[in-house]
Design an enzyme around this catalytic site. Structure first.
Site, PDB file in Angstrom:
ATOM      1  CE1 TYR A 132     -71.945 -40.444 -60.846  1.00  0.00           C
ATOM      2  CE2 TYR A 132     -70.559 -38.731 -59.917  1.00  0.00           C
ATOM      3  CZ  TYR A 132     -71.245 -39.912 -59.770  1.00  0.00           C
ATOM      4  OH  TYR A 132     -71.234 -40.559 -58.572  1.00  0.00           O
ATOM      5  CE  LYS A 144     -81.316 -53.712 -64.537  1.00  0.00           C
ATOM      6  NZ  LYS A 144     -81.543 -54.880 -63.671  1.00  0.00           N
ATOM      7  CG  ASP A 160     -79.739 -56.639 -61.055  1.00  0.00           C
ATOM      8  OD1 ASP A 160     -78.852 -56.914 -61.892  1.00  0.00           O
ATOM      9  OD2 ASP A 160     -80.932 -56.962 -61.210  1.00  0.00           O
ATOM     10  CG  ASP A 174     -70.552 -42.999 -56.676  1.00  0.00           C
ATOM     11  OD1 ASP A 174     -69.536 -42.806 -55.966  1.00  0.00           O
ATOM     12  OD2 ASP A 174     -71.683 -42.581 -56.374  1.00  0.00           O
ATOM     13  CG  ASP A 226     -68.955 -45.639 -51.374  1.00  0.00           C
ATOM     14  OD1 ASP A 226     -67.891 -45.262 -51.918  1.00  0.00           O
ATOM     15  OD2 ASP A 226     -69.638 -44.903 -50.636  1.00  0.00           O
TER      16      ASP A 226
HETATM   17  C1  IPM Z   1     -66.560 -40.616 -55.323  1.00  0.00           C
HETATM   18  C2  IPM Z   1     -67.504 -39.645 -54.653  1.00  0.00           C
HETATM   19  C3  IPM Z   1     -67.881 -38.567 -55.664  1.00  0.00           C
HETATM   20  C4  IPM Z   1     -68.556 -39.247 -56.826  1.00  0.00           C
HETATM   21  C5  IPM Z   1     -68.769 -37.434 -55.081  1.00  0.00           C
HETATM   22  C6  IPM Z   1     -68.151 -36.794 -53.866  1.00  0.00           C
HETATM   23  C7  IPM Z   1     -69.095 -36.411 -56.118  1.00  0.00           C
HETATM   24  O1  IPM Z   1     -68.612 -40.302 -54.158  1.00  0.00           O
HETATM   25  O2  IPM Z   1     -65.481 -40.181 -55.768  1.00  0.00           O
HETATM   26  O3  IPM Z   1     -66.883 -41.801 -55.371  1.00  0.00           O
HETATM   27  O4  IPM Z   1     -69.763 -39.488 -56.784  1.00  0.00           O
HETATM   28  O5  IPM Z   1     -67.865 -39.547 -57.804  1.00  0.00           O
HETATM   29 MG    MG Z   2     -68.512 -42.383 -54.314  1.00  0.00          MG
END
Ligand code: IPM
Ligand code: MG
Length: 377
Positions: free
Chosen positions: A154, A205, A237, A261, A265
């Protein structure tokens, strides 16, 4: 990270409330409602100041993180954040000025918020909202993703797109970690595991990346300071697969920024809905204070914004994390967690967690969900 504090008088906490875009304002409204209910009951005082961020900041002051908003954050004890970013708004604005980078990533960097905690819990009543078969849910999914938040791809330099001699373009992102960066996030993971089920799965990884090899070495060294914690190393993975096959094996999941990240999710989907997932982003503790940034993980959900449909639970649980991690108001934080559970048990369901097969479920608006939770404090 939480620390003890000796109390002489009523504590006052200064909170910067940055609702942002999309569903941000409506879920923030409900979180503030619940915080006010906790304030009345637990005897602390909240000084809440709202300010514009994201597209709301661009509209109000010409940039995603207006100077006034940043100044407010600097003089506050913590930031309660909604969400920013509307993919369909103005594609011509330079990528560096878009809210995701200019507000969210900028705030993470500005306040050194290296430790992102994302607790993922699937309440028994919401088993139907989990995409996995009930057999795979075991006694319930309950994990904490600890994501490094200010390093890796990032922020690594160089980060650029250049034009080659033959006219092609070449994009470069750099994955970079130092020993210290890995060590401090690993400590957060191990300390978090001490308060949970004493197990850390460290994701890397190491079979391909230099970063992975160093990550594994440093985590192994830190583990020696925590003999009470079992540590396991897993390739990213395989982890993505294990989340689906046997999610109950995970307690604390330690990841670098990008892997965290993605995996968080995936984990959120296991918890039934992104609308249930809070997060805390913490910096170093200095003296009495752990400055923190608290936000739901779900994003702006522009498709349902402004319609009183969004699930405010992630924002409300983020407020509870703020009370716990920045202010050490553990009782009030626990009361909010319990109030959320009570509202769910009572059958209140926003659309994302509603199932017509559940005889107990009643459709709730954002406002009704917030009211039910505030009433249960
Ligand atoms: C998160 C989001 C952010 C990230 C985006 C919106 C920049 O996906 O907080 O997980 O990638 O960190
Ligand atoms: Mg995210």
């Amino acid at each position: 990270m939480p620390k003890l504090r000796h109390r002489m008088s009523k504590q006052t906490y200064k909170i910067a409330a940055l609702a942002g875009d999309g569903i941000g304002p409506e879920v923030m409204r409900e979180a503030l409602k619940v915080l006010r209910a906790a304030e009345g009951k637990f005897g602390f005082q909240l000084e809440v100041t709202e300010a514009a961020v994201g597209w709301a900041g661009i509209d109000a002051a010409g940039k995603a993180l207006p100077d006034e908003t940043l100044a407010l954050c600097r003089e506050s004890d913590s930031i309660l954040f909604g969400s920013v970013g509307l993919p369909d708004r103005d594609p011509t604005i330079p990528k560096e000025e878009r809210p995701e980078r200019a507000a969210l990533l900028a705030l993470r960097k500005e306040f050194g918020l290296f430790a992102n905690l994302r607790p993922v819990r699937l309440p028994a009543e919401l088993a139907h909202a989990c995409p996995l078969k009930v057999e795979r849910q075991g006694d319930g999914i309950d994990m904490l993703v600890v994501r490094e938040l200010t390093g890796g791809m990032y922020f690594g330099q160089p980060k650029t797109t250049e034009t080659l001699e033959d006219g092609q373009q070449r994009a470069i992102d750099t994955m970079v970690y130092t020993t210290n960066e890995i060590e401090r996030i690993a400590r957060v993971a191990f300390q978090s595991a001490q308060l949970r089920r004493q197990h850390v799965t460290s994701i890397d990884k190491a079979n391909v990346l230099e970063n992975g090899v160093l990550w594994r070495e440093v985590v192994t060294k830190v583990a020696a300071d925590f003999p009470d914690i079992t540590v396991e190393h897993m390739f990213v993975d395989n982890a993505a697969m294990q989340f689906l096959l046997r999610p109950t094996q995970f307690d604390v999941v330690l990841c670098e920024n990008m892997f965290g990240d993605i995996l968080s999710d995936e984990a959120a989907a296991l918890a039934g809905s992104l609308g249930m997932l809070p997060s805390a982003s913490l910096g170093a503790t200095s003296g009495e204070r752990t400055f923190g940034f608290y936000e739901p993980a779900g994003g702006t959900a522009p498709d349902i914004a402004g319609q009183d449909l969004a699930n405010p639970i992630a924002q409300i649980l983020s407020a509870a994390m703020m009370l716990r991690h920045s202010f050490n108001e553990t009782e009030a934080a626990a009361a909010i967690d319990t109030a959320v559970a009570t509202a769910i048990t009572a059958g209140h369901r926003t659309g994302d967690i509603f199932s017509p097969e559940d005889p107990n479920a009643k459709k709730a608006t954002t406002t009704q969900m917030g009211d039910a939770i505030a009433a249960a404090i």
